[in-house]
Motif scaffolding. Structure first.
Motif, PDB file in Angstrom:
ATOM      1  N   ARG A 110      -2.794 -18.137  73.961  1.00  0.00           N
ATOM      2  CA  ARG A 110      -3.586 -17.338  73.010  1.00  0.00           C
ATOM      3  C   ARG A 110      -2.890 -16.014  72.713  1.00  0.00           C
ATOM      4  O   ARG A 110      -2.785 -15.587  71.567  1.00  0.00           O
ATOM      5  N   ALA A 111      -2.382 -15.366  73.773  1.00  0.00           N
ATOM      6  CA  ALA A 111      -1.708 -14.084  73.598  1.00  0.00           C
ATOM      7  C   ALA A 111      -0.408 -14.234  72.801  1.00  0.00           C
ATOM      8  O   ALA A 111      -0.055 -13.377  71.983  1.00  0.00           O
ATOM      9  N   TYR A 112       0.300 -15.335  73.043  1.00  0.00           N
ATOM     10  CA  TYR A 112       1.542 -15.590  72.298  1.00  0.00           C
ATOM     11  C   TYR A 112       1.244 -15.759  70.810  1.00  0.00           C
ATOM     12  O   TYR A 112       1.943 -15.191  69.962  1.00  0.00           O
ATOM     13  N   VAL A 113       0.200 -16.544  70.496  1.00  0.00           N
ATOM     14  CA  VAL A 113      -0.177 -16.746  69.096  1.00  0.00           C
ATOM     15  C   VAL A 113      -0.545 -15.418  68.448  1.00  0.00           C
ATOM     16  O   VAL A 113      -0.104 -15.110  67.326  1.00  0.00           O
ATOM     17  N   ALA A 114      -1.344 -14.613  69.145  1.00  0.00           N
ATOM     18  CA  ALA A 114      -1.777 -13.330  68.591  1.00  0.00           C
ATOM     19  C   ALA A 114      -0.584 -12.409  68.325  1.00  0.00           C
ATOM     20  O   ALA A 114      -0.493 -11.776  67.259  1.00  0.00           O
ATOM     21  N   ALA A 115       0.344 -12.321  69.277  1.00  0.00           N
ATOM     22  CA  ALA A 115       1.508 -11.443  69.111  1.00  0.00           C
ATOM     23  C   ALA A 115       2.425 -11.936  68.005  1.00  0.00           C
ATOM     24  O   ALA A 115       2.924 -11.139  67.192  1.00  0.00           O
ATOM     25  N   PHE A 116       2.644 -13.259  67.954  1.00  0.00           N
ATOM     26  CA  PHE A 116       3.568 -13.794  66.948  1.00  0.00           C
ATOM     27  C   PHE A 116       2.989 -13.657  65.545  1.00  0.00           C
ATOM     28  O   PHE A 116       3.694 -13.271  64.612  1.00  0.00           O
ATOM     29  N   GLU A 117       1.704 -13.992  65.378  1.00  0.00           N
ATOM     30  CA  GLU A 117       1.112 -13.915  64.041  1.00  0.00           C
ATOM     31  C   GLU A 117       1.019 -12.473  63.558  1.00  0.00           C
ATOM     32  O   GLU A 117       1.153 -12.212  62.359  1.00  0.00           O
TER      33      GLU A 117
ATOM     34  N   TYR B  65       3.159 -10.329  64.406  1.00  0.00           N
ATOM     35  CA  TYR B  65       4.571  -9.938  64.502  1.00  0.00           C
ATOM     36  C   TYR B  65       4.711  -8.626  65.254  1.00  0.00           C
ATOM     37  O   TYR B  65       5.444  -7.710  64.870  1.00  0.00           O
ATOM     38  N   ASP B  66       3.959  -8.565  66.355  1.00  0.00           N
ATOM     39  CA  ASP B  66       3.967  -7.412  67.248  1.00  0.00           C
ATOM     40  C   ASP B  66       4.997  -7.685  68.338  1.00  0.00           C
ATOM     41  O   ASP B  66       4.710  -8.328  69.346  1.00  0.00           O
ATOM     42  N   MET B  67       6.202  -7.205  68.124  1.00  0.00           N
ATOM     43  CA  MET B  67       7.291  -7.522  69.029  1.00  0.00           C
ATOM     44  C   MET B  67       7.142  -6.850  70.393  1.00  0.00           C
ATOM     45  O   MET B  67       7.591  -7.374  71.415  1.00  0.00           O
ATOM     46  N   GLU B  68       6.475  -5.706  70.424  1.00  0.00           N
ATOM     47  CA  GLU B  68       6.230  -5.057  71.713  1.00  0.00           C
ATOM     48  C   GLU B  68       5.283  -5.915  72.551  1.00  0.00           C
ATOM     49  O   GLU B  68       5.521  -6.142  73.739  1.00  0.00           O
ATOM     50  N   ALA B  69       4.227  -6.429  71.913  1.00  0.00           N
ATOM     51  CA  ALA B  69       3.290  -7.296  72.625  1.00  0.00           C
ATOM     52  C   ALA B  69       3.963  -8.604  73.032  1.00  0.00           C
ATOM     53  O   ALA B  69       3.725  -9.121  74.134  1.00  0.00           O
ATOM     54  N   LEU B  70       4.804  -9.146  72.150  1.00  0.00           N
ATOM     55  CA  LEU B  70       5.496 -10.394  72.465  1.00  0.00           C
ATOM     56  C   LEU B  70       6.416 -10.201  73.666  1.00  0.00           C
ATOM     57  O   LEU B  70       6.452 -11.041  74.582  1.00  0.00           O
ATOM     58  N   ALA B  71       7.164  -9.092  73.678  1.00  0.00           N
ATOM     59  CA  ALA B  71       8.095  -8.838  74.774  1.00  0.00           C
ATOM     60  C   ALA B  71       7.381  -8.763  76.113  1.00  0.00           C
ATOM     61  O   ALA B  71       7.919  -9.200  77.146  1.00  0.00           O
ATOM     62  N   GLN B  72       6.149  -8.248  76.106  1.00  0.00           N
ATOM     63  CA  GLN B  72       5.386  -8.139  77.345  1.00  0.00           C
ATOM     64  C   GLN B  72       5.015  -9.504  77.916  1.00  0.00           C
ATOM     65  O   GLN B  72       4.738  -9.632  79.106  1.00  0.00           O
ATOM     66  N   LEU B  73       5.002 -10.514  77.063  1.00  0.00           N
ATOM     67  CA  LEU B  73       4.632 -11.861  77.499  1.00  0.00           C
ATOM     68  C   LEU B  73       5.818 -12.655  78.023  1.00  0.00           C
ATOM     69  O   LEU B  73       5.637 -13.715  78.632  1.00  0.00           O
ATOM     70  N   LEU B  74       7.036 -12.157  77.788  1.00  0.00           N
ATOM     71  CA  LEU B  74       8.231 -12.930  78.092  1.00  0.00           C
ATOM     72  C   LEU B  74       8.755 -12.655  79.501  1.00  0.00           C
ATOM     73  O   LEU B  74       8.809 -11.509  79.954  1.00  0.00           O
ATOM     74  N   HIS B  75       9.179 -13.721  80.178  1.00  0.00           N
ATOM     75  CA  HIS B  75       9.816 -13.610  81.478  1.00  0.00           C
ATOM     76  C   HIS B  75      11.174 -12.924  81.309  1.00  0.00           C
ATOM     77  O   HIS B  75      11.811 -13.017  80.254  1.00  0.00           O
ATOM     78  N   ALA B  76      11.615 -12.235  82.344  1.00  0.00           N
ATOM     79  CA  ALA B  76      12.890 -11.516  82.272  1.00  0.00           C
ATOM     80  C   ALA B  76      14.056 -12.441  81.970  1.00  0.00           C
ATOM     81  O   ALA B  76      15.063 -12.012  81.379  1.00  0.00           O
TER      82      ALA B  76
ATOM     83  N   VAL C 209      15.683 -11.934  72.475  1.00  0.00           N
ATOM     84  CA  VAL C 209      14.682 -12.694  71.723  1.00  0.00           C
ATOM     85  C   VAL C 209      14.038 -11.801  70.671  1.00  0.00           C
ATOM     86  O   VAL C 209      13.892 -12.198  69.506  1.00  0.00           O
ATOM     87  N   VAL C 210      13.667 -10.583  71.053  1.00  0.00           N
ATOM     88  CA  VAL C 210      13.059  -9.647  70.100  1.00  0.00           C
ATOM     89  C   VAL C 210      14.071  -9.247  69.026  1.00  0.00           C
ATOM     90  O   VAL C 210      13.734  -9.162  67.838  1.00  0.00           O
TER      91      VAL C 210
ATOM     92  N   GLY D 227      15.679  -9.279  63.455  1.00  0.00           N
ATOM     93  CA  GLY D 227      16.908  -9.355  62.683  1.00  0.00           C
ATOM     94  C   GLY D 227      16.992 -10.639  61.888  1.00  0.00           C
ATOM     95  O   GLY D 227      16.253 -10.814  60.903  1.00  0.00           O
ATOM     96  N   PRO D 228      17.858 -11.597  62.308  1.00  0.00           N
ATOM     97  CA  PRO D 228      18.020 -12.842  61.538  1.00  0.00           C
ATOM     98  C   PRO D 228      16.729 -13.623  61.346  1.00  0.00           C
ATOM     99  O   PRO D 228      16.565 -14.317  60.333  1.00  0.00           O
ATOM    100  N   GLY D 229      15.797 -13.531  62.287  1.00  0.00           N
ATOM    101  CA  GLY D 229      14.552 -14.290  62.184  1.00  0.00           C
ATOM    102  C   GLY D 229      13.417 -13.535  61.530  1.00  0.00           C
ATOM    103  O   GLY D 229      12.259 -13.973  61.600  1.00  0.00           O
ATOM    104  N   GLY D 230      13.736 -12.416  60.884  1.00  0.00           N
ATOM    105  CA  GLY D 230      12.692 -11.565  60.314  1.00  0.00           C
ATOM    106  C   GLY D 230      11.830 -12.232  59.260  1.00  0.00           C
ATOM    107  O   GLY D 230      10.690 -11.804  59.012  1.00  0.00           O
ATOM    108  N   ALA D 231      12.336 -13.297  58.626  1.00  0.00           N
ATOM    109  CA  ALA D 231      11.553 -13.989  57.593  1.00  0.00           C
ATOM    110  C   ALA D 231      10.341 -14.710  58.183  1.00  0.00           C
ATOM    111  O   ALA D 231       9.481 -15.184  57.433  1.00  0.00           O
ATOM    112  N   CYS D 232      10.256 -14.759  59.517  1.00  0.00           N
ATOM    113  CA  CYS D 232       9.092 -15.392  60.149  1.00  0.00           C
ATOM    114  C   CYS D 232       7.877 -14.474  60.184  1.00  0.00           C
ATOM    115  O   CYS D 232       6.784 -14.907  60.551  1.00  0.00           O
ATOM    116  N   ARG D 233       8.056 -13.235  59.805  1.00  0.00           N
ATOM    117  CA  ARG D 233       6.916 -12.316  59.746  1.00  0.00           C
ATOM    118  C   ARG D 233       5.867 -12.879  58.783  1.00  0.00           C
ATOM    119  O   ARG D 233       6.203 -13.344  57.690  1.00  0.00           O
TER     120      ARG D 233
END
Length: 332
Positions: free
Chosen positions: A215-222, A224-235, A254-255, A260-266
């Protein structure tokens, strides 16, 4: 003395429905053999055609199910003759890539990659205990390890340890000896034992912690909150994008890719699906030429590690919507 074979009048009579009743389990078997949902569907269709054409010759010495598995296994072995093993990007390139567009390179052929399978096509219905066992037998990590075995060893391992056939039955199918089958099984076990298990585990829909992580991954990705996404990722998180050999390691890279190259996913939307017995997400990316329209882009398959996202595989296969019964696009 062995019993006489059934006469024509004593032979069991089967129809198309009897064959179709085995489609799901045959699809799972062919998927484990071939590592491709599309190829597995094709192999099962070939199996059904061969079985239907030869049904009048089926003498009932073995069960219909066993007879179908014999046909399906031989179809898969024919398909695998001369084929390269399917892999994941981390198996193709030894070192992680830089998060820059030049790292992408050209997409490799579809036949190089392991691909996910819709849970509904490879898992049985019915007893939860049977479903749980079947789920473990179609996990991406398990199917990926199987691809390291030569085709006949792969068949031996699956027939002996997944389907629980006797060595004599497998030898009869493969036209070899029980000693050869036992030897192949030992070599297959040794190869699998030597493969280090991938860290982490697939998501489990019944695990509250996994459900919250998704749920948190979906919320961060949709968002496009990269700070929130980074908090969910393992080192040591790994992200890959078949059909490209590129793979990234660590939250920072990943962020960097996403901004950068994946910015069109916003602005993407993620739709829940089931793949290989686990929750997955179909990503629909904004269409730059049609405002308000999002087109299918990738299937996100996640693995957890120590309570965080440890692996993200984005399968960029244009056939995924058809395979998973998904729409090609979404409209606002």
């Amino acid at each position: 003395m062995p019993p006489a074979p059934p006469t024509v009048h004593e032979r069991p009579r089967h129809d198309h429905a009897d064959l179709e009743a085995h489609r799901r389990e045959l699809t799972a078997h062919c998927y484990r053999m071939l590592g491709s949902a599309v190829d597995a569907e094709d192999a099962v269709q070939q199996t059904m055609v061969r079985a239907w054409r030869g049904l009048d010759r089926f003498d009932g010495r073995a069960s219909l199910r066993t007879w179908l598995y014999r046909i399906a296994t031989n179809v898969c072995l024919d398909e695998l003759a001369g084929a390269k093993r399917r892999a994941m990007p981390v198996d193709v390139s030894a070192a992680p890539s830089e998060p820059v567009v030049s790292s992408l390179g050209a997409p490799l052929e579809e036949s190089v990659w392991l691909t996910p399978a819709p849970s509904a096509r490879v898992l049985p219905e019915g007893d939860p205990a049977d479903v749980a066992v079947a789920r473990e037998q179609v996990r991406l990590a398990f199917v990926a390890v199987l691809q390291h075995l030569p085709p006949r060893q792969r068949a031996v391992l699956l027939l002996r340890e997944v389907l629980r056939w006797s060595a004599e039955e497998v030898a009869d199918l493969l036209g070899t000896t029980t000693a050869s089958v036992n030897s192949a099984l030992q070599r297959a076990r040794a190869t699998i034992a030597a493969r280090e298990p991938r860290p982490g585990s697939p998501l489990d829909a019944l695990d509250p912690a996994h459900a919250e992580l998704l749920r948190a991954y979906v919320a961060a990705f949709e968002a496009y909150d990269m700070e929130a996404l980074a908090q969910l990722l393992h080192a040591e998180v790994v992200q890959s994008m078949p059909p490209y050999a590129l793979w990234l390691r660590g939250p920072e890279d990943v962020v960097a890719w996403h901004v950068g190259p994946g910015g069109a996913c916003r602005g993407s939307r993620l739709v829940p699906v089931e793949a290989n017995g686990s929750p997955a997400l179909a990503q629909y990316k904004p269409d730059p030429e049609q405002p308000g329209v999002r087109r299918f882009w990738a299937l996100h398959v996640l693995r957890s590690r120590d309570g965080r996202v440890g692996e993200i595989t984005n399968f960029l296969d244009t056939r995924t919507p058809a395979v998973f019964g998904l729409p090609e696009h979404l409209e606002d």
